[in-house]
Design a protein around this motif. Sequence first.
Motif, PDB file in Angstrom:
ATOM      1  N   ALA A 139     -21.639  33.313  12.806  1.00 19.48           N
ATOM      2  CA  ALA A 139     -21.247  33.531  11.433  1.00 19.48           C
ATOM      3  C   ALA A 139     -20.640  32.114  10.645  1.00 19.48           C
ATOM      4  CB  ALA A 139     -19.846  34.516  11.795  1.00 19.48           C
ATOM      5  N   GLU A 140     -20.433  31.140  11.214  1.00 19.63           N
ATOM      6  CA  GLU A 140     -19.832  30.005  10.708  1.00 19.63           C
ATOM      7  C   GLU A 140     -21.129  29.119   9.933  1.00 19.63           C
ATOM      8  OE1 GLU A 140     -18.762  30.664  13.907  1.00 19.63           O
ATOM      9  OE2 GLU A 140     -17.010  31.634  13.016  1.00 19.63           O
ATOM     10  N   ASN A 141     -22.172  29.267  10.872  1.00 21.12           N
ATOM     11  CA  ASN A 141     -23.241  28.424  10.254  1.00 21.12           C
ATOM     12  C   ASN A 141     -24.476  29.191   9.836  1.00 21.12           C
ATOM     13  OD1 ASN A 141     -24.708  29.149  12.648  1.00 21.12           O
ATOM     14  ND2 ASN A 141     -23.831  27.458  13.740  1.00 21.12           N
ATOM     15  N   ALA A 142     -24.515  30.550   9.594  1.00 19.42           N
ATOM     16  CA  ALA A 142     -25.689  31.296   9.354  1.00 19.42           C
ATOM     17  C   ALA A 142     -26.192  30.791   8.065  1.00 19.42           C
ATOM     18  CB  ALA A 142     -25.673  32.731   9.783  1.00 19.42           C
ATOM     19  N   ILE A 143     -25.087  30.821   7.271  1.00 18.07           N
ATOM     20  CA  ILE A 143     -25.480  30.935   5.800  1.00 18.07           C
ATOM     21  C   ILE A 143     -25.793  29.358   5.355  1.00 18.07           C
ATOM     22  CG2 ILE A 143     -24.439  31.267   3.217  1.00 18.07           C
ATOM     23  CD1 ILE A 143     -23.067  33.633   4.299  1.00 18.07           C
ATOM     24  N   SER A 144     -24.892  28.591   5.978  1.00 14.85           N
ATOM     25  CA  SER A 144     -25.404  27.334   5.353  1.00 14.85           C
ATOM     26  C   SER A 144     -26.654  26.785   6.150  1.00 14.85           C
ATOM     27  CB  SER A 144     -23.922  26.294   5.979  1.00 14.85           C
ATOM     28  OG  SER A 144     -24.192  26.105   7.623  1.00 14.85           O
ATOM     29  N   THR A 145     -26.947  27.545   7.245  1.00 17.62           N
ATOM     30  CA  THR A 145     -28.300  26.938   7.802  1.00 17.62           C
ATOM     31  C   THR A 145     -29.490  27.373   6.689  1.00 17.62           C
ATOM     32  OG1 THR A 145     -27.373  27.412   9.814  1.00 17.62           O
ATOM     33  CG2 THR A 145     -29.838  27.394   9.604  1.00 17.62           C
ATOM     34  N   PHE A 146     -29.370  28.282   6.025  1.00 16.96           N
ATOM     35  CA  PHE A 146     -30.269  28.836   5.141  1.00 16.96           C
ATOM     36  C   PHE A 146     -30.195  27.886   3.663  1.00 16.96           C
ATOM     37  CE2 PHE A 146     -30.948  31.629   1.339  1.00 16.96           C
ATOM     38  CZ  PHE A 146     -32.284  31.828   1.686  1.00 16.96           C
TER      39      PHE A 146
END
Lengths: 535, 429
Positions: B266-273
Amino acid sequence: MSTATREATGPAGQPTRPSGKGGWGLSGSSPLALAAKVVLLGMVAAITVWMAMPLIATQSWVLLALLLLSALAIFVVYLQPRYIPPKYLVPGVIFLLLFQVFPVLFTVSTAFTNFGDGHRGSKEEAITAIESSSVKRVKDSATYSLSIATKGDPATGDLVFLLTDPKSKEALIGDATGIKPLEGAEVSSLGRVTAAEGYTILNAGQASTRSKDISNLSVPTDTGAIRAQGISRAYEGVKARAYDKACDCIKDTTTGATWKADGDRGSFVNDKGEALSQGWRVNVGAGNFTRVFQDKTLQTHFLSMLAWNFFFALAVVFGTFAVGLAIALALHHPRLKGLKIYRILIVLPYAMPAFAMMLVWRDMFNQDFGLINQLTGASTNWFGNPWLAKLAVIIIQFWLGYPYMFLVTTGALQSIPTDLTEAAGVDGASKFFSFRTITLPLLFVATAPLLISSFAFNFNNFNAIGFTTEGGPFPPESPQVGGTDLLISYTYRLAFGAGGAQYGFAAAMSLLIFLIVAIISIISFRRTAALEEIN
Amino acid sequence: MKSTRLFAGLAAASLLALPACSGGSGSGSSSSTGSATDSASGASSSATSAAAGGGTLTIWADDKRAAALKPFAEQFGKDNGVTVKVQAVSKDLQAAFVTASQAGNAPDVVVGAHDWIGNMVQNGAVDPVQLADEAAFDPQAVKAVTYDGQVYGVPYAVENLALIRNTKLAPNAPKSMEDLVKTGKELKTSGKAKEIMALQAGQNGDVYHLQPLVNSAGGSLFGMTSDGMPDAKQVKVNSPETVAALKKIAALGEKGSGALKRSITAENAISTFTSGKAAYLVSGPWAITDVKKANMSYDVSAIPAFEGGKPATPFIGTQAFYVASKGKNKSLAQEFTTNFVATPELHVALYKAEPRRPALVEAADQVKGSDADIEKFKAAGEGGLPLPAIPQMSAIWEPMGKAEAAIIGGADVQKSLDAAAAAVKKSIG
């Protein structure tokens, strides 16, 4: 409190006997002390009044009596010169009761109830909740425009509903006896009654102060009852479920189903054993404790979990102690330059908010995006393997904990007289020998209580697990107990995870964990007493 | 003589007590929430005089919503001659509300997600409401706030997962999950991306984000009652269909194509994108703010289904206003929620605070002209079930999430799901 000492020794310095029977003591004090006394006692009175008001509102007479008695006791103790020892003891006793005894008693009493989601309030509250959530709108019934009116004073008079049928635009009047046409009403273009002969129509502000009366008014009709929805609309609804005192059960008038009250479970249960979701709080005796002991998962995993729990707490305490001590010894050199800078740097992790640092560490251990794997070029799945996950949480706790041990041991080292080790040196002892036989035992005497309390803290260190692995990794064949689960993190999930919040169960488990920690602490303190004999 | 001194002391004390207690009773109501910040409307303006005659309406909402609500709440207060307090509770709003409700300090209105309803109802904390015009709302939203045959909240926003893709890396919407994996793998081998897809599988699982794939592969978590509500008695966590579905998901896992990874959380999914490491993101409207901030070209489409599978329907979430059962001013609370909240203006304002689709059809129509994503998210949620609100569901999320995480990591599907089903049945009882 300063007045107490003044009263004990008279103005001329000669001890005067406390005046015994007489003398409500506001005299014999300096003006400043008197002012302090008045202010402090004033605050006591203020707090008493502030605390009494909600108690009166909730009609908790026993608590109110306790509150007033203790307030009275405070006044008697501080206004009478004769009670010298209580003057010193009372504040401490009050805080002890408030912050230690009361929460413990509350936890113990909660442990024997089913207090939790669905069982929070009284039976009456559950019945009200069941009844009011069963009010259904009569099918295809009209929504009426509503004005709230009274014949008397807007603040106190009996209320009536002035309604307009949306189709016929006919004005109606409804009260607790029923509904009938209303003569001589003015109806606005929007269909609301704006004036009626003999009635005062309440404006929104007035109506809002009568909220309870509005909610309680239902106008009976042939098919149900008209109730207000807000202050401008009304609908015809029917209460599907009602409590029947005769059978102590809830009856559904539309389906005929019944749910009988079960005083042991605190629920209304039908003959299939299904309970209505709104229940109430009851005493379940030792039920919560037997549930802990009968928990199959806990039975099979208890020993391994306990072993890991001990290992975790011991590893963290002695690991951080060793690291802290090593650094303290390294910096415990009188000729070291830049000592302050080193110390500040070392204490830094201690100064940062622990929970935030744990989250940072958790992300650093991420397999694909974490700093640790990126720096080492490895693709270690830290939180995917139970042993690596255990190592990771211990590393995190080392980092968070060693500055504390550094501070403690630095202080203790500085208090150990140097002539002891110097004397040993003169006698030809090696540095290591004198450290092992002189410094270390003295150090232990000073730090043992801290080590024990640190152990008790880490034994229940929920954050260390909750903010990092959340107990994981979970073996696929038994997903209840994870590789890094401490007793506290497992029981937390048991009490607040799948079944909603179960405070009674949680209280029972925390009492059991408390027992474990208490026993260990008692044993350790006894051993510490033995250590002190070295002195 | 003695008694006069005592009385003098008591009198002095009670004089001090007077101002203290009047201040104390005022702050008492807000101190119960800890983090609540008062913002009484028109406290200094003419509303004060009206407030003397009228009642007070207290609303609890999270930080963002509280800020957006404030001007409207003030308007409502002015129109009706009452004082309206909007208090922001930044953490664990539901738990705070249920606890306060039991303690007798409940607000009159609370704003929150629809899957709270089950727990709030079993604790007797909220009352049913009568919507003035049900047809004005999105049918999915009304269905979501309906619990046990009763409508419990006035919905204002609808949200669901969709596939957000980086159009620079992947210009075309994938036709199927297989298509997505193929494109993702190509991007990975050519070094344009590091991951196939950013879907927050998490170390301990994330049922909500994985459910579209499970649905597409034919799996399900629970059965349905005859009236189309989730039924906790029919646990389907290890039904043959679900096992087959999770086998398909295992093929996307770490031992398979690697599209699903436990390290994506949940912490890195959006920033990975947003950092361009993955061309695809499975997320909801809440991610759009970050995506826009990253200044990238993106598009929103439905989550692609497996070839020959069912549509990958996500859960539908709804945000709503609730009337507290134990509020002090229920009539006003009902007036506020059912009549005042159900206006397009308020829905649009709340949409501006966070871009979730307004639940009022009229409001959704107003914003979709300026925000194309609204319609795309709606299309992606077509046919989705509301996130179940029954309290027993909490018994499913945890074991199922862990089983899914283990399966993504390469564990045996049947064994993992059997263990999860056993855990679910144990806690449902």
